[in-house]
Enzyme design. Structure first.
Site, PDB file in Angstrom:
ATOM      1  N   LYS A   1       0.836  -1.207   0.000  1.00  0.00           N
ATOM      2  CA  LYS A   1       0.000   0.000   0.000  1.00  0.00           C
ATOM      3  C   LYS A   1       0.870   1.256   0.000  1.00  0.00           C
ATOM      4  CE  LYS A   1      -3.900  -2.044   2.514  1.00  0.00           C
ATOM      5  NZ  LYS A   1      -4.665  -2.019   3.790  1.00  0.00           N
TER       6      LYS A   1
ATOM      7  N   ALA B   1      -1.091   1.422   6.320  1.00  0.00           N
ATOM      8  CA  ALA B   1      -1.257   0.418   7.378  1.00  0.00           C
ATOM      9  C   ALA B   1      -2.182  -0.689   6.893  1.00  0.00           C
ATOM     10  CB  ALA B   1      -1.817   1.067   8.636  1.00  0.00           C
ATOM     11  N   ASP B   2      -2.039  -1.831   7.524  1.00  0.00           N
ATOM     12  CA  ASP B   2      -2.951  -2.937   7.285  1.00  0.00           C
ATOM     13  C   ASP B   2      -3.206  -3.617   8.622  1.00  0.00           C
ATOM     14  OD1 ASP B   2      -4.359  -4.395   5.073  1.00  0.00           O
ATOM     15  OD2 ASP B   2      -3.400  -6.077   6.093  1.00  0.00           O
ATOM     16  N   THR B   3      -4.445  -4.005   8.835  1.00  0.00           N
ATOM     17  CA  THR B   3      -4.850  -4.621  10.099  1.00  0.00           C
ATOM     18  C   THR B   3      -5.545  -5.946   9.823  1.00  0.00           C
ATOM     19  OG1 THR B   3      -5.161  -2.445  11.105  1.00  0.00           O
ATOM     20  CG2 THR B   3      -6.233  -4.311  12.198  1.00  0.00           C
TER      21      THR B   3
ATOM     22  N   ALA C   1       0.310  -3.570  10.838  1.00  0.00           N
ATOM     23  CA  ALA C   1       1.619  -3.155  10.342  1.00  0.00           C
ATOM     24  C   ALA C   1       1.476  -1.751   9.783  1.00  0.00           C
ATOM     25  CB  ALA C   1       2.111  -4.106   9.259  1.00  0.00           C
TER      26      ALA C   1
END
Length: 188
Positions: free
Chosen positions: A46, A62-64, A99
């Site tokens: 991303k 970010a990624d969750t 992250a």
């Protein structure tokens, strides 16, 4: 590099001025990819995609994900899928991993892990919650900052990390490139 309203609210909370760059990447996990490797890869991809569109401006992405029994609980596409996922979370503890990547020609990343324990949910509670439509499109089929807050017995970790942008880790990354969470006029 996110269109998430929750991430925008968290950045707004700290008073940052930013531009939203919506990115569209393939979020399919690789074969035998661990949840940690997956979430780190997603945040990096991303950020890189955002960098390509940002005209050399630092990009935060970010990624969750929610993880239960080493399995990623994705975003349900239907009420039935959400009910199934919430049934799995009922009475159990799961991990939320976020992250955060900062890309400005070079990549830096931090990871936050938090644990959430759900109370034992009744079939009626699951059904009523799913009727709100809140679980759809949410990792793990719930929004901590929404109605699902009443299901949470304990949280160990970062509230902002669970919501989607761990502010401690984000501030660390931004400080590394000279962007302070405290504007210069407040530091005097």
């Amino acid at each position: 590099a996110s269109s998430s309203p929750r991430r925008r609210q968290l950045l707004d909370q700290l008073g940052f001025i930013y531009t939203v760059v919506a990115v569209n990447i393939d979020e399919t996990p690789h074969r035998n990819e661990s949840p940690l490797s997956y979430v780190k890869r997603m945040a990096l991809e991303k950020a890189r995609e955002g960098w390509g569109r940002s005209k050399n401006t630092p990009v935060l992405a970010a990624d969750t994900i929610c993880v239960l029994d080493q399995q990623i609980l994705g975003k349900p596409a239907s009420e039935h899928a959400a009910q199934h996922m919430l049934g799995k979370l009922s009475g159990r503890t799961h991990t939320v991993i976020t992250a955060v990547s900062l890309y400005n020609g070079q990549h830096q990343q931090r990871v936050n892990k938090s644990k959430i324990r759900f109370k034992q949910l009744s079939t009626t509670e699951i059904h009523q919650y799913c009727q709100t439509q809140e679980p759809l499109g949410k990792a793990g089929s719930y929004a901590l900052q929404g109605h699902a807050a009443v299901f949470i017995e304990t949280i160990t970790g970062s509230y902002s990390g669970i919501v989607g942008l761990p502010l401690y880790e984000t501030a660390e990354l931004l400080n590394r490139i000279g962007i302070s969470v405290f504007p210069a006029k407040l530091q005097q």
